[in-house]
Design a protein around this motif. Structure first.
Motif, short mmCIF file in Angstrom:
data_model
loop_
_atom_site.label_atom_id
_atom_site.label_comp_id
_atom_site.label_asym_id
_atom_site.label_seq_id
_atom_site.Cartn_x
_atom_site.Cartn_y
_atom_site.Cartn_z
N LEU A 85 46.83 48.91 51.35
CA LEU A 85 47.76 48.87 50.21
C LEU A 85 48.33 47.47 49.99
CD1 LEU A 85 49.66 52.27 50.50
CD2 LEU A 85 47.58 51.71 49.26
N ASN A 86 48.61 46.75 51.07
CA ASN A 86 49.14 45.39 50.91
C ASN A 86 48.11 44.43 50.33
OD1 ASN A 86 51.99 44.69 51.87
ND2 ASN A 86 51.32 46.17 53.43
N GLY A 87 46.83 44.75 50.48
CA GLY A 87 45.78 43.88 49.94
C GLY A 87 45.37 44.23 48.53
N MET A 88 46.03 45.21 47.94
CA MET A 88 45.67 45.66 46.59
C MET A 88 46.06 44.61 45.55
SD MET A 88 46.70 49.22 44.73
CE MET A 88 46.02 50.13 46.11
N LYS A 89 45.18 44.42 44.57
CA LYS A 89 45.45 43.51 43.45
C LYS A 89 45.14 44.22 42.14
CE LYS A 89 44.59 39.29 46.08
NZ LYS A 89 43.79 38.04 46.21
N PHE A 90 45.60 43.61 41.04
CA PHE A 90 45.41 44.24 39.72
C PHE A 90 44.87 43.20 38.73
CE2 PHE A 90 48.82 46.40 41.95
CZ PHE A 90 48.48 47.74 41.81
N GLU A 91 44.10 43.68 37.76
CA GLU A 91 43.60 42.81 36.70
C GLU A 91 43.41 43.60 35.42
OE1 GLU A 91 38.75 42.97 37.26
OE2 GLU A 91 39.83 41.23 38.05
N PHE A 92 43.36 42.85 34.28
CA PHE A 92 43.10 43.47 32.98
C PHE A 92 41.68 44.04 32.97
CE2 PHE A 92 46.81 41.30 31.56
CZ PHE A 92 47.19 41.87 30.35
N ALA A 93 41.52 45.23 32.43
CA ALA A 93 40.17 45.76 32.22
C ALA A 93 39.45 44.91 31.20
CB ALA A 93 40.24 47.22 31.77
N ASP A 94 40.17 44.48 30.16
CA ASP A 94 39.65 43.57 29.16
C ASP A 94 40.46 42.28 29.27
OD1 ASP A 94 38.76 42.15 27.01
OD2 ASP A 94 39.29 43.64 25.48
N LYS A 95 39.90 41.29 29.94
CA LYS A 95 40.63 40.06 30.24
C LYS A 95 40.98 39.26 28.99
CE LYS A 95 38.67 39.67 34.86
NZ LYS A 95 37.82 38.89 35.80
N GLN A 96 40.28 39.51 27.89
CA GLN A 96 40.57 38.78 26.65
C GLN A 96 41.90 39.19 26.03
OE1 GLN A 96 37.20 39.16 24.04
NE2 GLN A 96 35.96 37.71 25.20
N GLN A 97 42.43 40.33 26.45
CA GLN A 97 43.72 40.79 25.91
C GLN A 97 44.89 39.96 26.43
OE1 GLN A 97 43.04 45.22 26.74
NE2 GLN A 97 44.24 45.30 24.85
N ASP A 98 44.74 39.46 27.66
CA ASP A 98 45.84 38.72 28.25
C ASP A 98 46.11 37.44 27.46
OD1 ASP A 98 47.85 38.06 30.01
OD2 ASP A 98 46.51 37.18 31.51
N GLY A 99 47.37 37.26 27.07
CA GLY A 99 47.75 36.10 26.27
C GLY A 99 47.70 36.37 24.77
N LYS A 100 47.25 37.59 24.39
CA LYS A 100 47.15 37.93 22.96
C LYS A 100 47.79 39.29 22.65
CE LYS A 100 42.77 35.41 22.62
NZ LYS A 100 41.32 35.52 22.33
#
Length: 421
Positions: A85-100
């Motif tokens: 659990l401490n090694g868990m990370k998260f990311e956008f499924a659609d990375k192009q959404q980030d910043g928009k």
């Protein structure tokens, strides 16, 4: 009676073994720990930026993580679960959404974890894709980071460098925006392009609702001193005047006039000399050609092509002519047409697109029945070419056929401008 009791005993033993095996099966299957990322509220989302330019910082919620881990303190795989659990990370499924991101826009977040470690810890991770909604994004203020940004080029063509000058930019840009020059080439050429990025904007600025009008901008490299891949825009007027004077001197010399290879109006082959004929000649400028090697732009030359027309009159009956040539009778006339090329040694330009005054200019000459014949004779079909009309307007461009040979021009004396061959 005894027999019946024994059968019953055996049956009960089989039943007991079955129950034990079933219990082992049930507990081994049901003993896997199931952890829901959604139920445990392990994702922490911080929305920032402004409407239409929103960003999301995705991280592990440490407080909720502690609460979830407390459930498995007595589990034999606690150490592995803790690490998982401490090694868990998260990311956008659609990375192009980030910043928009815009207000009320949904975006999916994927939880990333070590599946091999989860297997070892006997854990099943559930709800690993989470849907979030962007909210409370304020209207932002557009920031033109490239306004008044100056890109300065220095050095020689082919070895140039770029430097950014933010001296005239706004204080916001100076203090809060970082620029970076991106180029695939270590050294720069005139005419090539570089990309300047301004993607690093201070977090404080983002929180105030600023967003970049554009994150990157392309700039064309120019004004590097040295040879050019194009003479468009270079002041060559005085050089072309000198080339014309060289051509004028060329046709006033009997030796060169009679040494040219002509196409005669009569269609005949002629063998003429200044001892046997008188003549009058004229010339017109046809076009210019600038040639250079793509491997070494300093290997270049400007060439002027002239069409020469000469009217010959025989002073006497010709007696001795070369094989295949037609002898002229006394007073007979014939008109010959040939082409002459006047070419320069390699040229260099300064940062103001003027010919470098320290670049001493001298000339070569060549002649032939056609311009292609001269080009083949000089071996310049293997150079990249730029063609100009007689007024020095670009009319064509041509890539090389083969790699260029090395060509050494012959120096013209400053005192005596006679062309050496």
């Amino acid at each position: 009676m005894k027999k019946s009791k024994n059968k019953r005993k055996i049956f009960l033993n089989f039943l007991l073994v079955g129950v034990i095996l079933l219990s082992i099966f049930i507990f081994s299957g049901c003993g896997r720990v199931k952890i829901s990322v959604i139920s445990a509220k392990l994702l922490d989302v911080q929305i920032g930026g402004c409407n239409g330019h929103g960003t999301a910082v995705l991280s592990l919620n440490t407080e909720n993580l502690k609460k979830e881990l407390a459930k498995y303190k007595d589990n034999e795989h606690y150490a592995e679960i803790n690490k998982l659990l401490n090694g868990m990370k998260f990311e956008f499924a659609d990375k192009q959404q980030d910043g928009k991101l815009k207000n009320n826009e949904e975006f999916d977040v994927v939880a990333l974890y070590d599946k091999y470690l989860a297997e070892r810890a006997n854990v099943v991770m559930e709800d690993t894709t989470l849907t979030c909604t962007a909210k409370n994004l304020s209207d932002g203020e557009e920031l033109d980071a490239f306004k008044n940004l100056k890109v300065k080029f220095s050095g020689e063509n082919g070895k140039g460098k770029a430097k950014l000058d933010t001296g005239n930019c706004s204080e916001v840009v100076k203090n809060c925006v970082k620029f970076k020059i991106e180029s695939s080439d270590k050294y720069l050429w005139n005419g090539s392009t570089i990309t300047v990025s301004a993607t690093e904007i201070d977090d404080k600025l983002k929180k105030k609702g600023y967003f970049l009008k554009e994150e990157t901008k392309k700039y064309t490299v120019e004004k590097l001193a040295g040879p050019r891949t194009s003479l468009d825009g270079v002041d060559t007027e005085s050089l072309r005047e000198e080339m014309d004077r060289e051509m004028n001197y060329h046709i006033q010399n009997d030796y060169y006039v009679f040494d040219c290879d002509y196409t005669f109006a009569s269609g005949k082959k002629r063998d003429l000399s200044s001892f046997e004929c008188t003549y009058d000649t004229s010339y017109t400028l046809e076009k210019y050609q600038y040639i250079y090697s793509r491997k070494d732009v300093s290997n270049n030359s400007l060439i002027a092509y002239y069409r020469v027309t000469t009217n010959f009159v025989s002073k006497e009956d010709q007696i001795n002519v070369s094989k295949g040539a037609a002898a002229m009778k006394k007073g007979e006339k014939d008109k010959g047409v040939t082409y002459v090329a006047i070419s320069t040694n390699p040229l260099k330009m300064d940062s103001n697109n003027q010919l470098d005054k320290n670049n001493y200019i001298f000339f070569n000459s060549a002649s032939g029945k056609t311009i292609p014949e001269i080009q083949k004779q000089l071996g310049i079909t293997s150079y990249t070419s730029e063609y100009f009309d007689k007024d020095f307007n670009i009319i064509a461009y041509a890539e090389p056929e083969t790699e260029p040979p090395t060509q050494a021009p012959t120096k013209k004396s400053a005192e005596n401008k006679q062309v050496q061959q």
